[in-house]
Design an enzyme around this catalytic site. Structure first.
Site, PDB file in Angstrom:
ATOM      1  CG  ASP A  58      -1.988   0.937   1.292  1.00  0.00           C
ATOM      2  OD1 ASP A  58      -2.869   0.819   0.432  1.00  0.00           O
ATOM      3  OD2 ASP A  58      -2.015   1.831   2.170  1.00  0.00           O
ATOM      4  CD  GLU A  80      -2.428   2.457  -3.464  1.00  0.00           C
ATOM      5  OE1 GLU A  80      -3.497   2.997  -3.742  1.00  0.00           O
ATOM      6  OE2 GLU A  80      -1.925   2.553  -2.337  1.00  0.00           O
TER       7      GLU A  80
HETATM    8  C1  GLC Z   1      -4.487   2.899  -0.483  1.00  0.00           C
HETATM    9  C2  GLC Z   1      -5.634   1.925  -0.472  1.00  0.00           C
HETATM   10  C3  GLC Z   1      -6.842   2.612   0.065  1.00  0.00           C
HETATM   11  C4  GLC Z   1      -6.561   3.047   1.478  1.00  0.00           C
HETATM   12  C5  GLC Z   1      -5.307   3.910   1.542  1.00  0.00           C
HETATM   13  C6  GLC Z   1      -4.817   4.074   2.937  1.00  0.00           C
HETATM   14  O1  GLC Z   1      -4.680   3.946  -1.355  1.00  0.00           O
HETATM   15  O2  GLC Z   1      -5.824   1.389  -1.752  1.00  0.00           O
HETATM   16  O3  GLC Z   1      -7.980   1.801   0.028  1.00  0.00           O
HETATM   17  O4  GLC Z   1      -7.645   3.770   1.986  1.00  0.00           O
HETATM   18  O5  GLC Z   1      -4.239   3.347   0.821  1.00  0.00           O
HETATM   19  O6  GLC Z   1      -4.231   2.896   3.424  1.00  0.00           O
END
Ligand code: GLC
Length: 533
Positions: free
Chosen positions: A202, A266
């Site tokens: 993440d 991500e």
């Molecule tokens: C990322 C996740 C999202 C979450 C955020 C905080 O963007 O995909 O769903 O709210 O991180 O962890």
């Protein structure tokens, strides 16, 4: 398949949002036993790996993206024994398990943060990002939380602010502290040691912030009252510090202790291909930095072609491209493009050069659900009115109450269209979205050219068409997509003739002359051009 290529280069990833996939115990929330029950479906669909959004222990302020124990499964989802069973049962079906790790922040209930906020002298104080107030008592700088308001929350007891890029219940860890880095390596080892095949990490490029905590500059494109309030400032100091690549390299070494298991990163949403290419970091960074451009660009053939050409060329040699059209944070495909074009999306996703990720339910064409504000669950929806609940509704399995998802009351309402749009109904309908996904997945798996071939787009001279070649060892496949609602005719004489092997429309497998190729409205076709003489 190329047996020597790692799974993440020839596989398809399927994202499961575990709260919404299958409930096995009637509490209205999906769980690990539920996923186990549905493994046969996933094997039938033909995917290679499932990425499961966070399942670690959590107070669920952000539905698992706020972890209070990295070494346990949240009881809502089951136990570590259930998890081990899932890994084993998935492996029997040649399916890999990818977990979601949230290292940037913990829950404010995590024992590390409880200790950190206990006193300024606590040994864990420096595990989080604490800073003094400005002389007037205001936060240290102008950084904004994604889910509304300042990214700083005042702690009255110890009289300092702590940083949280998301909700105040998600305090950011301090990765300038080597103890934090070591702690997170321990977490990575624990899960890779348990048999996960890769980890989706993440907000991986946001782990390090500006050392001097300088303000973020205003975003010139921001319009008060119109733009998304998350993007009032350019997040150049509050995140994405260039040192982050060094940190990721270090984490990557821990992954490499376990062989070839990818970091699926991500990264911040961008269409800047140089930024995306940077993430591979000479093959010592992330193996799959998620490419979210398709979530940002308009559905316009010329724009898409331009981006894909540049992205495909920018991915460094040996690096694997990837494509994402939807996830648990974004409005669903069928709503963004309409159901007819959603079929074209499926063909594009599954025929491009790069690892595809499918978000659960998109294979049914599930639309974004319209959730009324009093039912909002998502903290982003509750705080700034932009809810992500609409793409998180229960998976639609059959026409029994709650779509077969739960015997209880589902945590988010089941979409009313489940009576007709469900796995059971679509399995029996060769014209369905599900049947199309399954055909395209099977075609991709069986066609080395689609898996490993080069990519080159073609000039068609016809608006709203996107046409490209995939070539491997002289074997050529052509993909021709019509992004419009009118019939088009293409003259691609140089390509000679071939045979249609897949269409978004059911009734078409025929020899074709590429000099006079007709595509019906919203139609895409895959054409086998055979080997070059
Ligand atoms: C990322 C996740 C999202 C979450 C955020 C905080 O963007 O995909 O769903 O709210 O991180 O962890």
């Amino acid at each position: 398949m190329n047996p020597s290529a790692p799974w993440w280069k020839n596989g398809i990833i399927y994202q499961v949002y575990p709260r919404s996939f299958q409930d096995s115990n009637g509490d209205g929330v999906g769980d690990l036993q539920g996923i186990i029950q549905r493994l046969d479906y996933l094997a039938w669909l033909g995917i290679d790996a499932i990425w499961i959004s966070p399942i670690m222990r959590s107070p669920m302020v952000d539905f698992g993206y706020d972890v209070s124990d990295y070494y346990d499964i949240d009881p809502l989802f089951g136990t570590l024994a259930d998890f081990d069973q899932l890994v084993t049962e998935a492996a029997v079906r040649q399916i890999k398990i990818v977990i979601d790790l949230v290292p940037n922040h913990t829950s404010d209930q995590h024992p590390w943060f409880v200790e950190s906020r206990a006193s300024r002298e606590n040994p864990r104080r420096a595990w989080y990002m604490w800073a003094d107030a400005k002389p007037d008592g205001s936060p240290p700088n102008n950084w904004l939380a994604y889910f509304g308001g300042s990214a700083w929350t005042w702690d009255a007891m110890t009289e300092q602010y702590y940083l949280h890029l998301f909700t105040p219940e998600q305090p950011d860890l301090n990765y300038r502290n080597p103890l934090v880095v070591e702690a997170m390596k321990g977490v990575i080892r624990f899960w890779l040691g348990r048999g996960v095949a890769g980890i989706r990490v993440d907000v991986i490029d946001r782990l390090l912030k500006d050392l001097e905590l300088r303000d973020d500059p205003p975003d010139p494109s921001y319009v008060e009252g119109v733009s998304n309030p998350q993007f009032k400032y350019l997040r150049v100091n509050s995140e994405q510090h260039p040192d982050v690549y060094g940190l990721i390299r270090e984490l990557r070494k821990t992954f490499d202790e376990f062989g070839d298991r990818p970091i699926i990163g991500e990264i911040a949403y961008t269409t800047d291909v140089a930024k995306m290419a940077r993430c591979y970091d000479d093959m010592q960074g992330m193996q799959l930095p998620y490419n979210f451009a398709m979530l940002m660009l308009p559905w316009d053939a010329a724009v898409l072609r331009d981006f894909i050409d540049r992205y495909d060329a920018a991915v460094p040699p040996g690096g694997q491209p990837n494509y994402v059209f939807s996830n648990h944070d974004q409005p669903r495909i069928a709503t963004r493009y309409g159901e007819a074009q959603a079929r074209v999306v499926a063909m594009l996703l599954l025929t491009l050069r790069g690892t595809p990720t499918i978000y659960y339910g998109d294979e049914l064409g599930m639309p974004e659900a319209d959730i009324s504000p009093e039912l909002f669950q998502d903290p982003q929806g509750i705080n700034i009115g932009i809810t992500r609940d609409g793409c998180r509704t229960p998976m639609q399995w059959d026409m029994t109450p709650n779509a077969g998802f739960t015997n209880g009351t589902p945590w988010l309402p089941t979409s009313p269209d489940y009576l007709t749009r469900n796995v059971e109904a679509q399995t029996n309908d060769p014209a369905s979205m599900l049947a199309l996904y399954r055909r395209l997945i099977a075609l991709r798996r069986a066609t080395p050219t689609l898996l490993y071939g080069s990519y080159r787009s073609l000039d068609t001279g016809v608006a709203d068409t996107l046409v490209y070649l995939r070539v491997l060892g002289g074997v050529r496949m052509c993909v021709a997509l019509n992004l419009s609602e009118r019939m088009v005719s293409l003259a691609l004489r140089d390509l000679g003739s071939g045979r249609i092997v897949a269409s978004t429309h059911l009734d078409r497998t025929e020899p074709v002359d590429l000099g006079a190729l007709y595509l019906r409205e919203n139609e895409g076709v895959v054409i086998d051009l055979g080997a070059l003489a």
